[in-house]
Design a protein around this motif. Structure first.
Motif, PDB file in Angstrom:
ATOM      1  N   LEU A   1       0.842  -1.208   0.000  1.00  0.00           N
ATOM      2  CA  LEU A   1       0.000   0.000   0.000  1.00  0.00           C
ATOM      3  C   LEU A   1       0.870   1.249   0.000  1.00  0.00           C
ATOM      4  CD1 LEU A   1      -3.193   0.840   1.986  1.00  0.00           C
ATOM      5  CD2 LEU A   1      -1.222   2.350   2.186  1.00  0.00           C
ATOM      6  N   LYS A   2       1.867   1.271   0.865  1.00  0.00           N
ATOM      7  CA  LYS A   2       2.749   2.448   0.945  1.00  0.00           C
ATOM      8  C   LYS A   2       3.483   2.649  -0.376  1.00  0.00           C
ATOM      9  CE  LYS A   2       3.335   2.312   5.969  1.00  0.00           C
ATOM     10  NZ  LYS A   2       4.259   2.081   7.101  1.00  0.00           N
ATOM     11  N   THR A   3       3.924   1.556  -0.982  1.00  0.00           N
ATOM     12  CA  THR A   3       4.586   1.630  -2.292  1.00  0.00           C
ATOM     13  C   THR A   3       3.642   2.215  -3.337  1.00  0.00           C
ATOM     14  OG1 THR A   3       5.993  -0.270  -1.777  1.00  0.00           O
ATOM     15  CG2 THR A   3       5.695   0.266  -4.107  1.00  0.00           C
ATOM     16  N   ALA A   4       2.396   1.735  -3.371  1.00  0.00           N
ATOM     17  CA  ALA A   4       1.415   2.236  -4.342  1.00  0.00           C
ATOM     18  C   ALA A   4       1.204   3.736  -4.183  1.00  0.00           C
ATOM     19  CB  ALA A   4       0.095   1.487  -4.167  1.00  0.00           C
ATOM     20  N   VAL A   5       1.080   4.173  -2.950  1.00  0.00           N
ATOM     21  CA  VAL A   5       0.858   5.600  -2.668  1.00  0.00           C
ATOM     22  C   VAL A   5       2.050   6.433  -3.136  1.00  0.00           C
ATOM     23  CG1 VAL A   5       0.617   7.299  -0.814  1.00  0.00           C
ATOM     24  CG2 VAL A   5      -0.741   5.187  -0.756  1.00  0.00           C
TER      25      VAL A   5
ATOM     26  N   LEU B   1      -7.193  -5.374  10.997  1.00  0.00           N
ATOM     27  CA  LEU B   1      -7.888  -4.108  11.241  1.00  0.00           C
ATOM     28  C   LEU B   1      -6.891  -2.989  11.546  1.00  0.00           C
ATOM     29  CD1 LEU B   1     -10.962  -3.768  11.081  1.00  0.00           C
ATOM     30  CD2 LEU B   1     -11.000  -3.649  13.570  1.00  0.00           C
ATOM     31  N   GLN B   2      -5.871  -3.304  12.345  1.00  0.00           N
ATOM     32  CA  GLN B   2      -4.885  -2.295  12.715  1.00  0.00           C
ATOM     33  C   GLN B   2      -4.074  -1.848  11.498  1.00  0.00           C
ATOM     34  OE1 GLN B   2      -4.809  -0.673  15.589  1.00  0.00           O
ATOM     35  NE2 GLN B   2      -3.297   0.628  14.542  1.00  0.00           N
ATOM     36  N   GLU B   3      -3.723  -2.808  10.635  1.00  0.00           N
ATOM     37  CA  GLU B   3      -2.983  -2.455   9.418  1.00  0.00           C
ATOM     38  C   GLU B   3      -3.841  -1.607   8.489  1.00  0.00           C
ATOM     39  OE1 GLU B   3       0.049  -6.247   8.860  1.00  0.00           O
ATOM     40  OE2 GLU B   3      -2.041  -6.433   8.215  1.00  0.00           O
ATOM     41  N   MET B   4      -5.137  -1.911   8.431  1.00  0.00           N
ATOM     42  CA  MET B   4      -6.030  -1.099   7.609  1.00  0.00           C
ATOM     43  C   MET B   4      -6.066   0.345   8.108  1.00  0.00           C
ATOM     44  SD  MET B   4      -9.129  -3.831   7.083  1.00  0.00           S
ATOM     45  CE  MET B   4     -10.135  -3.049   5.874  1.00  0.00           C
ATOM     46  N   LYS B   5      -6.143   0.495   9.416  1.00  0.00           N
ATOM     47  CA  LYS B   5      -6.152   1.852   9.994  1.00  0.00           C
ATOM     48  C   LYS B   5      -4.867   2.593   9.645  1.00  0.00           C
ATOM     49  CE  LYS B   5      -9.051   0.739  14.002  1.00  0.00           C
ATOM     50  NZ  LYS B   5      -9.068   0.529  15.469  1.00  0.00           N
ATOM     51  N   GLU B   6      -3.728   1.905   9.800  1.00  0.00           N
ATOM     52  CA  GLU B   6      -2.444   2.539   9.494  1.00  0.00           C
ATOM     53  C   GLU B   6      -2.345   2.872   8.009  1.00  0.00           C
ATOM     54  OE1 GLU B   6       2.350   1.617   9.686  1.00  0.00           O
ATOM     55  OE2 GLU B   6       1.019   0.418  10.967  1.00  0.00           O
ATOM     56  N   GLY B   7      -2.818   1.948   7.161  1.00  0.00           N
ATOM     57  CA  GLY B   7      -2.772   2.173   5.723  1.00  0.00           C
ATOM     58  C   GLY B   7      -3.648   3.338   5.292  1.00  0.00           C
ATOM     59  N   VAL B   8      -4.847   3.417   5.838  1.00  0.00           N
ATOM     60  CA  VAL B   8      -5.762   4.517   5.517  1.00  0.00           C
ATOM     61  C   VAL B   8      -5.164   5.844   5.971  1.00  0.00           C
ATOM     62  CG1 VAL B   8      -8.010   5.530   6.080  1.00  0.00           C
ATOM     63  CG2 VAL B   8      -7.857   3.106   5.467  1.00  0.00           C
ATOM     64  N   SER B   9      -4.579   5.861   7.150  1.00  0.00           N
ATOM     65  CA  SER B   9      -3.953   7.073   7.669  1.00  0.00           C
ATOM     66  C   SER B   9      -2.797   7.517   6.770  1.00  0.00           C
ATOM     67  CB  SER B   9      -3.456   6.826   9.098  1.00  0.00           C
ATOM     68  OG  SER B   9      -2.772   7.945   9.585  1.00  0.00           O
ATOM     69  N   PHE B  10      -1.941   6.556   6.393  1.00  0.00           N
ATOM     70  CA  PHE B  10      -0.792   6.857   5.522  1.00  0.00           C
ATOM     71  C   PHE B  10      -1.268   7.432   4.193  1.00  0.00           C
ATOM     72  CE2 PHE B  10       2.354   5.781   2.293  1.00  0.00           C
ATOM     73  CZ  PHE B  10       3.566   6.057   2.906  1.00  0.00           C
ATOM     74  N   ALA B  11      -2.278   6.811   3.610  1.00  0.00           N
ATOM     75  CA  ALA B  11      -2.797   7.263   2.312  1.00  0.00           C
ATOM     76  C   ALA B  11      -3.447   8.641   2.419  1.00  0.00           C
ATOM     77  CB  ALA B  11      -3.788   6.241   1.766  1.00  0.00           C
ATOM     78  N   HIS B  12      -4.295   8.811   3.419  1.00  0.00           N
ATOM     79  CA  HIS B  12      -5.025  10.075   3.561  1.00  0.00           C
ATOM     80  C   HIS B  12      -4.087  11.257   3.806  1.00  0.00           C
ATOM     81  CE1 HIS B  12      -9.221   8.171   4.536  1.00  0.00           C
ATOM     82  NE2 HIS B  12      -8.818   7.946   3.304  1.00  0.00           N
ATOM     83  N   GLU B  13      -3.003  11.013   4.525  1.00  0.00           N
ATOM     84  CA  GLU B  13      -2.017  12.084   4.753  1.00  0.00           C
ATOM     85  C   GLU B  13      -1.406  12.570   3.447  1.00  0.00           C
ATOM     86  OE1 GLU B  13       0.811  10.368   7.413  1.00  0.00           O
ATOM     87  OE2 GLU B  13      -0.575  10.392   9.120  1.00  0.00           O
ATOM     88  N   ARG B  14      -1.459  11.733   2.425  1.00  0.00           N
ATOM     89  CA  ARG B  14      -0.855  12.061   1.130  1.00  0.00           C
ATOM     90  C   ARG B  14      -1.911  12.272   0.048  1.00  0.00           C
ATOM     91  NH1 ARG B  14       2.050   9.292   4.451  1.00  0.00           N
ATOM     92  NH2 ARG B  14       4.326   9.535   4.546  1.00  0.00           N
TER      93      ARG B  14
END
Length: 408
Positions: A17-21, A46-59
């Motif tokens: 996910l981080k790579t895609a972003v 669930l925790q990884e989803m939260k972290e992934g959504v946060s990482f994506a939304h920040e960008r």
């Protein structure tokens, strides 16, 4: 031309996910640990989803969560509980194919944007209007549609309804992915997320009065892989996709590596941006796109159904293997004060080898591996252990999220 389409990239894990972003996605689609059609993917807690959504939304990047199984009675209570949990994740949309699951989502997550999966067989504008009246924001077109059909759908649905279409990746031999082969052969249901891809297997025929005598299934004497489709690739046809009114260009591949995702995301990102800037620039850079897209694993390319029904040339008859020109070595997790990159190694590489640093801005930097050390600082001649954390001196500037790969 309509508005600039979204580039939608798959992610099998938080790392991907981080790579895609970082490599150019406008939106990423992921699966949780249940109710998605990629049960063998690593998927997200669930925790990884939260972290992934946060990482994506920040960008400024959106995240969509797949819940696109065709549900049985026993699934529905679990679906409800799962959607309750997703309230804490706050993704931007859910991707759903089953009407029962759709109605539960509307009830439990009334403010959530809902997208209709390609699994729902979306082949005509009437289907789009049906889902729009129920409250869907977007429908993913069936892969069996031509660009002309999509253009007609666009002309007959409301402007605020979005069309999402696959533009790159593996093609399913069965209509809109509704395959029974896996369930029949192995008991693993493709429509429940457990496909074993029997379309890629090698087949023979047996005449019933001569058991044990296997006769190969020849197609013009080229081989026996009779269900094995080429991969879709529309990198050379971006203007046609935009002209058809497609709002989101979707890449297939929720089982793929970070290298695959980075390669496809970066190439389509540049192609889309070039096309938006100046169609002449897009045409001028075509060789670069084609060269780069060929650096990810693929099975030869086809344009699928976009320009009419595929003929026999859309199949591969002599093998079921990917073409692989580059090997993924790892993603740069950090850079220390000495300029060494920290990676979790994915494939073996050695001191003295020439490798390539793949950067999000489109550059590919050649580098020699000058030194490798383990976490304790011990020098190593090579990195033979998968997932070992290492520090590598590449003799040039590296940054977090750069991808390391080696030409084969």
């Amino acid at each position: 031309m309509r508005r600039h389409p979204e580039l939608l990239i798959p992610a099998s894990s938080l790392e991907v996910l981080k790579t895609a972003v970082i490599f150019g996605a406008d939106a990423v689609y992921i699966g949780g640990e249940a109710f998605g059609l990629r049960a063998k993917a690593k998927n997200f807690s669930l925790q990884e989803m939260k972290e992934g959504v946060s990482f994506a939304h920040e960008r400024g990047v959106k995240v969509y969560v797949t819940a696109n199984i065709l549900a049985h009675n026993a699934d529905l209570d679990g679906v409800r509980s799962y959607f309750e949990e997703l309230k804490t994740v706050q993704p931007d949309a859910l991707i759903i194919s089953d009407p029962g699951v759709f109605m539960i989502a509307k009830e439990v997550l009334p403010d959530m944007e809902l997208h209709i999966s390609t699994q729902a067989n979306n082949t005509n504008y009437g289907t789009y209007l049906f889902w729009h009246q129920l409250g869907a924001k977007r429908v993913v077109s069936a892969r069996e549609l031509s660009l002309q059909e999509i253009k007609e759908i666009r002309s007959r649905i409301p402007d605020d309804m979005e069309i999402e279409s696959f533009v790159h990746g593996a093609m399913c031999i069965s209509y809109s992915g509704r395959c029974l082969l896996s369930n029949f052969f192995t008991g693993r249901d493709a429509n429940q997320g457990a496909c074993t891809h029997p379309c890629r297997w090698k087949y023979s025929i047996v005449e019933e009065t001569r058991p044990g005598e296997y006769m190969p299934v020849y197609e013009n004497e080229r081989g026996t892989y009779i269900f094995n489709s080429k991969d879709l690739c529309m990198i050379e046809h971006i203007p046609d996709l935009i002209d058809a009114g497609i709002d989101s260009l979707k890449i297939e591949g929720r089982m793929k590596t970070a290298l695959y995702v980075a390669t496809v995301a970066r190439t389509y990102r540049k192609a889309l941006d070039d096309c938006q800037k100046d169609p002449a620039l897009y045409e001028a850079n075509m060789e670069w796109y084609k060269e780069e897209i060929g650096k990810c694993t693929y099975r030869e390319f086809t344009t699928g159904f976009y320009y009419g029904k595929p003929d026999e040339t859309a199949q591969i008859y002599d093998n079921n293997t990917y073409i692989k020109n580059y090997t993924y070595l790892g993603t740069v997790e950090d850079v220390d004060a000495q300029g060494r990159c920290r990676i979790e190694q994915r494939n073996k590489f050695s001191v003295g080898e020439m490798i390539e640093i793949m950067k999000p801005d489109g550059r590919n930097v050649q580098a020699a591996v000058k030194a490798i050390t383990d976490e304790e600082g011990h020098a190593m001649e090579s990195a033979p252990h998968p997932k070992q954390v290492l520090f590598a001196d590449l003799g040039t500037e590296v940054k977090k999220y750069d991808i390391l790969r080696r030409k084969e």
